[in-house]
Design a protein around this motif. Sequence first.
Motif, mmCIF file in Angstrom:
data_model
loop_
_atom_site.group_PDB
_atom_site.id
_atom_site.type_symbol
_atom_site.label_atom_id
_atom_site.label_comp_id
_atom_site.label_asym_id
_atom_site.label_seq_id
_atom_site.Cartn_x
_atom_site.Cartn_y
_atom_site.Cartn_z
ATOM 1 N N TYR A 29 0.838 -1.207 0.000
ATOM 2 C CA TYR A 29 0.000 0.000 0.000
ATOM 3 C C TYR A 29 0.870 1.253 0.000
ATOM 4 O O TYR A 29 0.577 2.228 -0.679
ATOM 5 C CB TYR A 29 -0.922 0.012 1.221
ATOM 6 C CG TYR A 29 -2.203 -0.745 1.020
ATOM 7 C CD1 TYR A 29 -3.412 -0.086 0.926
ATOM 8 C CD2 TYR A 29 -2.207 -2.123 0.920
ATOM 9 C CE1 TYR A 29 -4.601 -0.777 0.740
ATOM 10 C CE2 TYR A 29 -3.374 -2.822 0.743
ATOM 11 C CZ TYR A 29 -4.565 -2.147 0.646
ATOM 12 O OH TYR A 29 -5.721 -2.831 0.459
ATOM 13 N N VAL A 54 -11.439 1.254 -5.265
ATOM 14 C CA VAL A 54 -11.512 1.733 -3.882
ATOM 15 C C VAL A 54 -12.082 0.648 -2.966
ATOM 16 O O VAL A 54 -11.551 0.404 -1.878
ATOM 17 C CB VAL A 54 -12.345 3.030 -3.797
ATOM 18 C CG1 VAL A 54 -12.683 3.386 -2.359
ATOM 19 C CG2 VAL A 54 -11.596 4.166 -4.463
ATOM 20 N N ARG A 57 -9.411 -2.120 -2.574
ATOM 21 C CA ARG A 57 -8.204 -1.710 -1.856
ATOM 22 C C ARG A 57 -8.489 -1.344 -0.400
ATOM 23 O O ARG A 57 -7.801 -1.796 0.504
ATOM 24 C CB ARG A 57 -7.568 -0.526 -2.574
ATOM 25 C CG ARG A 57 -6.223 -0.133 -2.016
ATOM 26 C CD ARG A 57 -5.467 0.636 -3.049
ATOM 27 N NE ARG A 57 -4.270 1.229 -2.544
ATOM 28 C CZ ARG A 57 -3.043 0.745 -2.755
ATOM 29 N NH1 ARG A 57 -2.908 -0.343 -3.452
ATOM 30 N NH2 ARG A 57 -1.992 1.358 -2.281
ATOM 31 N N TYR A 58 -9.507 -0.549 -0.163
ATOM 32 C CA TYR A 58 -9.689 -0.006 1.178
ATOM 33 C C TYR A 58 -10.591 -0.842 2.069
ATOM 34 O O TYR A 58 -10.455 -0.785 3.288
ATOM 35 C CB TYR A 58 -10.122 1.453 1.088
ATOM 36 C CG TYR A 58 -8.963 2.262 0.551
ATOM 37 C CD1 TYR A 58 -7.856 2.502 1.349
ATOM 38 C CD2 TYR A 58 -8.925 2.696 -0.758
ATOM 39 C CE1 TYR A 58 -6.759 3.193 0.861
ATOM 40 C CE2 TYR A 58 -7.831 3.393 -1.260
ATOM 41 C CZ TYR A 58 -6.756 3.634 -0.439
ATOM 42 O OH TYR A 58 -5.667 4.303 -0.922
#
Length: 90
Positions: A29, A54, A57-58
Amino acid sequence: MSRSRKIVNLQSFIEFYEPLHSAFIIWEYIITFEEERRLFWRTGKISGAVILFVLNRYVNLGALTYQMANNFIPLSNGVRYILRSSVKIC
């Protein structure tokens, strides 16, 4: 090898490699953030690809953070129960 011995060996394996796995994900990251910023956040446009990126990934980072906190920070059983029942990751 007995079933209980296999479970103990698996638990030892997980306890040893889980922090290493978490460190690699966090490192990835960190080293890709500049490229992420350049490719996804400079344009300012929201598309389906940006939304999927998003979420992938998050949400993963949030789950990793929860898992690390759950494993490394001592919590009482009551607090642990509240977190597990509200987050539903476990």
